[in-house]
Design an enzyme around this catalytic site. Structure first.
Site, PDB file in Angstrom:
ATOM      1  N   SER A 117       0.822  -1.198   0.000  1.00 34.68           N
ATOM      2  CA  SER A 117       0.000   0.000   0.000  1.00 34.68           C
ATOM      3  C   SER A 117       0.864   1.259   0.000  1.00 34.68           C
ATOM      4  CB  SER A 117      -0.970  -0.033   1.198  1.00 34.68           C
ATOM      5  OG  SER A 117      -1.962   0.960   1.086  1.00 34.68           O
ATOM      6  N   GLU A 216      -2.324  -2.915  -8.229  1.00 29.13           N
ATOM      7  CA  GLU A 216      -3.511  -3.127  -7.408  1.00 29.13           C
ATOM      8  C   GLU A 216      -3.871  -1.814  -6.737  1.00 29.13           C
ATOM      9  OE1 GLU A 216      -3.889  -3.358  -3.699  1.00 29.13           O
ATOM     10  OE2 GLU A 216      -2.016  -2.251  -3.599  1.00 29.13           O
ATOM     11  N   HIS A 279      -4.520  -5.543  -1.355  1.00 26.85           N
ATOM     12  CA  HIS A 279      -5.410  -5.381  -0.207  1.00 26.85           C
ATOM     13  C   HIS A 279      -6.399  -6.528  -0.074  1.00 26.85           C
ATOM     14  CE1 HIS A 279      -3.775  -1.321  -0.688  1.00 26.85           C
ATOM     15  NE2 HIS A 279      -4.151  -1.086   0.547  1.00 26.85           N
TER      16      HIS A 279
END
Length: 309
Positions: A117, A216, A279
């Protein structure tokens, strides 16, 4: 012509007794999750050191920029440290990049960096400034690793990658959805789409030329995904990319994958979707900076060497 990506130096694998540091580089940390995550790492036989400012709070961040940067540098430069595991993502990692003592970190030698992330920017910085491969995977205080009910497959996969990387070379053995056929090799590069877009124009910008782009994101509506992809396309991030692997698009809406495929399929390179990294639950640990082979026709993705030495 810009030179394509080459495999990066791989830090050595971990062994019981090694010291690892857990550092808060980004968002505020929940104390109970941090405790559970640290205990899991200790159950693997690791000596875990937690950054002294890990539980501090400065609005939405885990302490001031200076404190978070100091914790990361201190952890990395400790001669005993073999790996730095980020506590969680959120935001704020980009704010500390310019505060890090990169010369000291380079002199300290290779360490394993683990996170995903918001940590995408640190993966790119470590690749560009230190020449090291890193692990895009579960963090010590993240829900998948240290929630009330951690995902055992995600935890086990990270442990295997750290201690027995030769057993985790197959990232996908079929099962990936072929969007554009073909077979190609390249160095894995990428991470969370929003953070990649934010690195454009910075020293952390790491274009995918010659590489396999892994992408992603989470909680981004399709129009935002379209905008970020357009920015990367227009600024040349995808120029010369060898292949593309799409991961999870959690809470991004039902048409998120279709939006990405629509924008990237015209590049004409092998393209697959459905790799469970990012995630998602389960969450695969994906090494960045390591060469892999993508077979879009069979839906497989395999590392050509273990993630760690």
């Amino acid at each position: 012509m810009t030179e394509g990506l080459r495999p990066l130096d791989r830090p050595r694998r971990l062994a019981p007794g090694d010291q690892v540091a857990v550092v808060a580089t980004s968002g505020v940390i929940a104390a109970d999750r941090l405790h559970r995550g640290v205990e899991t790492l200790r159950s693997w036989g690791l000596d875990v050191v937690v950054g002294p400012h890990a539980l501090e709070r400065q609005r939405h961040l885990a302490g001031t920029d200076e404190a978070r940067a100091a914790d990361l540098v201190q952890a990395w430069c400790d001669p005993a440290t073999r790996a730095v595991v980020c506590a969680r993502g959120g935001s704020g990692a980009a704010r500390i990049v310019d505060l890090l003592d990169w010369e000291a970190m380079r002199a300290a030698g290779p360490r394993v960096l683990v996170g995903f992330s918001d940590v995408t920017v640190l993966h790119a910085a470590v690749a560009n400034r230190l020449g090291l491969a890193t692990l895009f995977g579960p963090m010590a205080a993240s829900d998948v690793f240290a929630g009330e009910v951690p995902d055992s497959s995600s935890v086990d996969r990270l442990r295997a990658t750290l201690f027995e990387p030769q057993t985790t070379r197959v990232l996908a053995d079929g099962g990936l959805r072929c969007e554009v056929p073909g077979r190609v090799r390249g160095v894995l590069v990428g991470g969370t789409l929003a953070l990649l877009a934010n690195t454009v124009g910075t020293p952390e910008h790491r274009p995918a030329r010659g590489g396999l782009a892994v992408l992603e994101d989470v909680a981004e509506p399709s129009y935002r995904i379209d905008s970020m992809l357009t920015q990367l396309l227009r600024t040349g991030w995808f120029d010369g990319v060898a292949g593309i692997v799409l991961g999870s698009w959690v809470d991004c809406g039902p048409d998120a994958r279709d939006t990405v495929v629509e924008r990237l399929a015209p590049l004409g390179v092998p393209l697959v979707s459905g790799l469970p990294f990012g995630h998602s639950v389960p969450q695969l640990t994906v090494p960045l900076g390591v060469e892999a082979e993508l077979d879009a026709d069979s839906g497989s993705l395999t590392l050509l060497q273990p993630a760690l030495r």
